[in-house]
Design an enzyme around this catalytic site. Structure first.
Site, PDB file in Angstrom:
ATOM      1  N   CYS A  10      34.639  33.760  33.310  1.00 14.34           N
ATOM      2  CA  CYS A  10      35.850  33.889  34.031  1.00 14.34           C
ATOM      3  C   CYS A  10      36.842  34.804  33.055  1.00 14.34           C
ATOM      4  CB  CYS A  10      36.625  32.642  34.606  1.00 14.34           C
ATOM      5  SG  CYS A  10      37.201  31.639  33.252  1.00 14.34           S
ATOM      6  N   CYS A  83      36.374  36.852  38.859  1.00 18.07           N
ATOM      7  CA  CYS A  83      36.954  37.859  37.914  1.00 18.07           C
ATOM      8  C   CYS A  83      36.781  39.131  38.346  1.00 18.07           C
ATOM      9  CB  CYS A  83      36.577  37.537  36.414  1.00 18.07           C
ATOM     10  SG  CYS A  83      34.917  37.695  35.956  1.00 18.07           S
ATOM     11  N   CYS A  87      34.692  41.671  35.144  1.00 16.59           N
ATOM     12  CA  CYS A  87      33.301  41.181  34.323  1.00 16.59           C
ATOM     13  C   CYS A  87      32.333  42.111  34.174  1.00 16.59           C
ATOM     14  CB  CYS A  87      33.018  40.019  35.405  1.00 16.59           C
ATOM     15  SG  CYS A  87      33.777  38.232  35.262  1.00 16.59           S
TER      16      CYS A  87
END
Length: 127
Positions: A10, A83, A87
């Site tokens: 995350c 995210c 990410c």
């Protein structure tokens, strides 16, 4: 038997991914190597995450907020938690985005709902 390597990601690595890592340790035991990291780690674990995992008998205070840069090797699964573009791509045999809301600013009931959802998803992943 080889252990499955799972990475939970995350943004801050202070709430969702930490709880997912904890659930993988709880439910997977020695069959899994669970790790978590953040694209922009906060450097701390949210006290709410520590408190609400403590309700389930897991001590999250022993965890540390880590950066994706610290993750090495191949993973059997990489699970991102909403995210989005933050990410980076990490090689894995299996990739999933769970699109979970960040519980950071939620009230206690909302936080527990996200925690319990993560717990169910980790159990399904390990099954």
């Amino acid at each position: 038997m080889t252990r499955k390597r799972i990475l939970f990601v995350c943004v801050e690595n202070s709430n969702r991914s930490q709880m997912a890592e904890a659930f993988a340790h709880l439910h997977g035991g020695d069959t899994v190597e669970a790790l978590s990291a953040g694209s922009r780690p906060s450097g701390r674990i949210n006290p709410k995450a520590v408190r609400f995992m403590g309700e389930l008998g897991y001590d999250l205070s022993t965890h540390a907020s880590k950066s994706l840069d610290q993750m090495e090797g191949d993973f059997d699964a990489v699970i991102t938690m909403g995210c989005g573009d933050n990410c980076p791509w990490i090689p894995a045999k299996r990739r999933e985005d769970w699109g979970l809301p960040d519980p950071r600013d939620m009230d206690d009931d909302g936080y527990r709902m996200v925690r319990d959802d993560i717990g169910r998803r980790v159990q399904a992943l390990l099954a």
